[in-house]
Design a protein around this motif. Structure first.
Motif, mmCIF file in Angstrom:
data_model
loop_
_atom_site.group_PDB
_atom_site.id
_atom_site.type_symbol
_atom_site.label_atom_id
_atom_site.label_comp_id
_atom_site.label_asym_id
_atom_site.label_seq_id
_atom_site.Cartn_x
_atom_site.Cartn_y
_atom_site.Cartn_z
ATOM 1 N N GLY A 216 47.331 14.989 18.698
ATOM 2 C CA GLY A 216 46.871 16.061 17.833
ATOM 3 C C GLY A 216 46.240 17.178 18.629
ATOM 4 N N VAL A 217 45.489 18.023 17.948
ATOM 5 C CA VAL A 217 44.968 19.225 18.586
ATOM 6 C C VAL A 217 43.847 18.929 19.584
ATOM 7 C CG1 VAL A 217 45.606 20.674 16.619
ATOM 8 C CG2 VAL A 217 43.308 19.659 16.709
ATOM 9 N N GLN A 218 43.199 17.747 19.488
ATOM 10 C CA GLN A 218 42.017 17.520 20.317
ATOM 11 C C GLN A 218 42.311 16.976 21.707
ATOM 12 O OE1 GLN A 218 39.314 15.784 16.959
ATOM 13 N NE2 GLN A 218 38.000 16.765 18.475
ATOM 14 N N ASN A 219 43.575 16.801 22.053
ATOM 15 C CA ASN A 219 43.909 16.580 23.464
ATOM 16 C C ASN A 219 45.074 17.483 23.863
ATOM 17 O OD1 ASN A 219 46.131 15.352 22.321
ATOM 18 N ND2 ASN A 219 45.907 13.400 23.422
ATOM 19 N N SER A 220 45.171 18.610 23.174
ATOM 20 C CA SER A 220 46.258 19.564 23.403
ATOM 21 C C SER A 220 46.004 20.480 24.589
ATOM 22 C CB SER A 220 46.451 20.426 22.151
ATOM 23 O OG SER A 220 45.272 21.202 21.903
ATOM 24 N N GLY A 221 44.761 20.545 25.086
ATOM 25 C CA GLY A 221 44.411 21.490 26.133
ATOM 26 C C GLY A 221 44.194 22.899 25.625
ATOM 27 N N PRO A 228 37.133 16.673 23.240
ATOM 28 C CA PRO A 228 35.965 15.831 23.556
ATOM 29 C C PRO A 228 36.093 15.027 24.843
ATOM 30 C CG PRO A 228 37.237 14.904 21.753
ATOM 31 C CD PRO A 228 37.783 16.258 21.998
ATOM 32 N N ASP A 229 37.289 14.567 25.180
ATOM 33 C CA ASP A 229 37.465 13.722 26.364
ATOM 34 C C ASP A 229 37.651 14.515 27.648
ATOM 35 O OD1 ASP A 229 38.051 10.642 25.498
ATOM 36 O OD2 ASP A 229 38.649 12.034 23.924
#
Length: 564
Positions: A216-221, A228-229
């Motif tokens: 999803g969007v939260q590890n898309s860069g 968060p990571d």
């Protein structure tokens, strides 16, 4: 990027099997027992919660623990990102716009009914291809940094209700919980299963696509979203959001719900019924949007000019069937991320929604169908009446628009049905439940309000949708609108109806938070720790509305009105 999965049409063909596995097309249960045709009787409260008698006398201390009568989570310290702490309670306000509050009412009052309202839980599949997070630059509601933790937050709310010993003002036994819509976010099969499991008990794995792999969007860069990571300096970290390694893996892990110890009833909202909460299911289960929902592409960014045009169309209801949205998705393929297809993301039809609620698998503390009977399966109507208590009736309405748009509508047919029901039960006080409010139901809302105002035994219209606490007098009855459980301050509401035995009634409304503490260590990624973080992230969400808690008189209040 992950490799492409099966072709979308093949995945859609598998959606039927997925629906069967979820119980969305399962066998029907028996008709609810009732003194009136089509009106289910209330299920008995769980022995762990039920108590006998009318509640404690005036000398007994009410069980206020676990409510905002004792403390409220509030931001602590300075800076753009603030942790939460236990703050001062919200003191109750007596509202007398509709009737005088007699000085002897407290020692004379008799409890009539007590229950809990959940609204706008928005259990979110954060990897769903049809989400329009790419509109975040246009509106805060398009994407929230706390959304990946919505199931942990919902389970903590269930735990809070199970721990309540009774009504926080009178001590009366609480009889049931009712949701007032937007239980899910994307009108998806997986989200519906998560909601039903949270309410009825069991294990929830809030993960679709490749198991254990976030797509999803939260590890898309992309700097638009909190990563968060990652050490990436995204726009949210620039506002003080922390780096929490392992956050996404923790967010995908299973949580376990005890299920409500009380019976519960369901009301449908626009996000439960429509893709995106605003688009008609154009083309049926095999239309483009349904195809895209289970497919292998997800759009995560969009030029501002294109985003502004789409948001204007959504806000003004200019694209109710989603034709322009579908065309945008067709033309933006080169910008999309490849994701793992999943038939569990398929949209839920009205029939599938009813069959899921009627499935014995999710009966929980009952009643079977959670308000919906075989009559609704035969007619397709998503509204019903139910007996709240002796001398009190409830009416759950359907204010969603199947032809698209997030605004509310109540049909003439439904108004006529409600008028007949109110006449049939004219000797019982009436509580009306819906998703939309009087100000967000442009078609039929005024007529509904007029009907209730000319019904002497109508006591309250209880709803959500606006994500804001607001209590409004309407001449002879009260409209009680409650904040959501996705946006801060993440609340639900206990409502107690009492007869003051002086010619007046009172509705006693008390807000509650989920059971998770205001603050835990950031390293705590337990189920409880994630529920606490869910609230903290919501409190810091950039662009969040600051008026959702409402004024003092919209929160913990005694609402006095004349008896008919």
């Amino acid at each position: 990027m992950r490799h492409p999965g099966p072709r979308r049409r093949a995945v859609l063909a598998a959606a039927g099997a997925s629906a069967a596995a979820l119980g969305l097309g399962g066998a029907l249960g028996s008709r609810g027992a009732s003194g009136s045709p089509g009106v289910p009787a209330p299920a008995a409260p769980s022995p762990a919660v039920a108590r006998t008698g009318p509640g404690p006398g005036p000398s007994a201390a009410p069980p206020r623990g676990g409510t905002t009568l004792t403390s409220v989570s509030v931001p602590d310290g300075d800076g753009p990102y603030r942790r939460l702490t236990d703050g001062a309670p919200w003191r109750p306000v007596v509202r007398t716009e509709l009737a005088r509050a007699g000085s002897a009412r407290i020692r004379r009052r008799t409890p009539l009914a007590g229950f809990v309202q959940f609204t706008d839980l928005h259990l979110v599949d954060v990897q769903h291809p049809l989400r329009y997070e790419f509109l975040r630059t246009q509106t805060q509601s398009a994407w929230r940094p706390q959304e990946a933790l919505s199931t942990a937050g919902a389970v903590a709310l269930v735990e809070r209700v199970n721990a309540l010993p009774g009504g926080p003002v009178t001590g009366m036994p609480l009889s049931f919980v009712i949701t007032t819509g937007d239980n899910t976010d994307n009108n998806a099969q997986a989200e519906l299963e998560w909601f039903l499991t949270a309410m009825s008990g069991g294990r929830i794995t809030p993960d679709t696509g490749a198991p254990g792999t976030y797509e999803g969007v939260q590890n898309s860069g992309l700097r638009t979203y909190w990563q968060p990571d990652s050490a990436l300096r995204d726009t949210d970290k620039a506002r003080g959001f922390p780096r929490i390694e392992g956050f996404l893996q923790a967010a995908l892990r299973s949580v376990t719900s005890p299920g409500l110890a009380l019976p519960w009833y369901a009301t449908v909202g626009n996000h439960d019924a429509l893709p995106g909460g605003c688009f008609a299911a154009s083309g049926g289960p095999h239309g483009f949007l349904a195809d895209f929902a289970v497919g292998d592409r997800k759009l995560m960014e969009l030029p501002d000019a294109d985003g502004a045009r789409m948001w204007r169309a959504v806000r003004k209801g200019l694209d109710p069937k989603g034709a322009d949205f579908a065309e945008l998705l067709r033309t933006q393929r080169r910008r999309m991320r490849t994701v793992t297809p999943d038939p569990a993301r398929a949209p839920v039809t009205a029939e599938a929604y009813l069959r899921a609620l009627r499935n014995p698998r999710w009966r929980g503390s009952g009643p079977l169908g959670h308000g919906y009977t075989e009559r609704q399966l035969e007619t397709g109507e998503l509204y019903y009446a139910f007996r709240v208590a002796d001398g009190v009736m409830g009416y759950s309405l359907d204010t969603t628009r199947r032809d698209g748009h997030y605004a509310g509508r109540i049909s003439q047919r439904q108004l006529r049905w409600l008028e007949r029901q109110l006449e049939r039960h004219r000797d019982a006080y009436a509580l009306v439940f819906s998703h939309h409010t009087s100000t967000t139901t442009p078609e039929g809302g005024d007529q509904l309000l007029d009907l209730l105002k000319r019904t002497p035994h109508a006591v309250a219209w209880i709803n959500g949708h606006s994500h804001r606490n607001r209590i409004t007098p309407h001449g002879t009855l009260w409209e009680v609108s409650t904040a959501s459980h996705i946006d801060f301050p993440q609340l639900a509401r206990v409502i107690e109806l009492v007869d003051n035995r002086d010619g007046t009634l009172s509705l006693l409304t008390t807000l509650i938070e989920a059971s998770a503490p205001a603050r835990v260590e950031r390293s705590d990624v337990s189920q409880t720790g994630l529920a606490s973080l869910y609230r903290e992230l919501a409190a810091n969400a950039p662009g969040r509305r600051m008026d959702l808690a409402g004024e003092a008189g919209d929160r913990n209040a005694e609402l006095v009105l004349r008896k008919p």
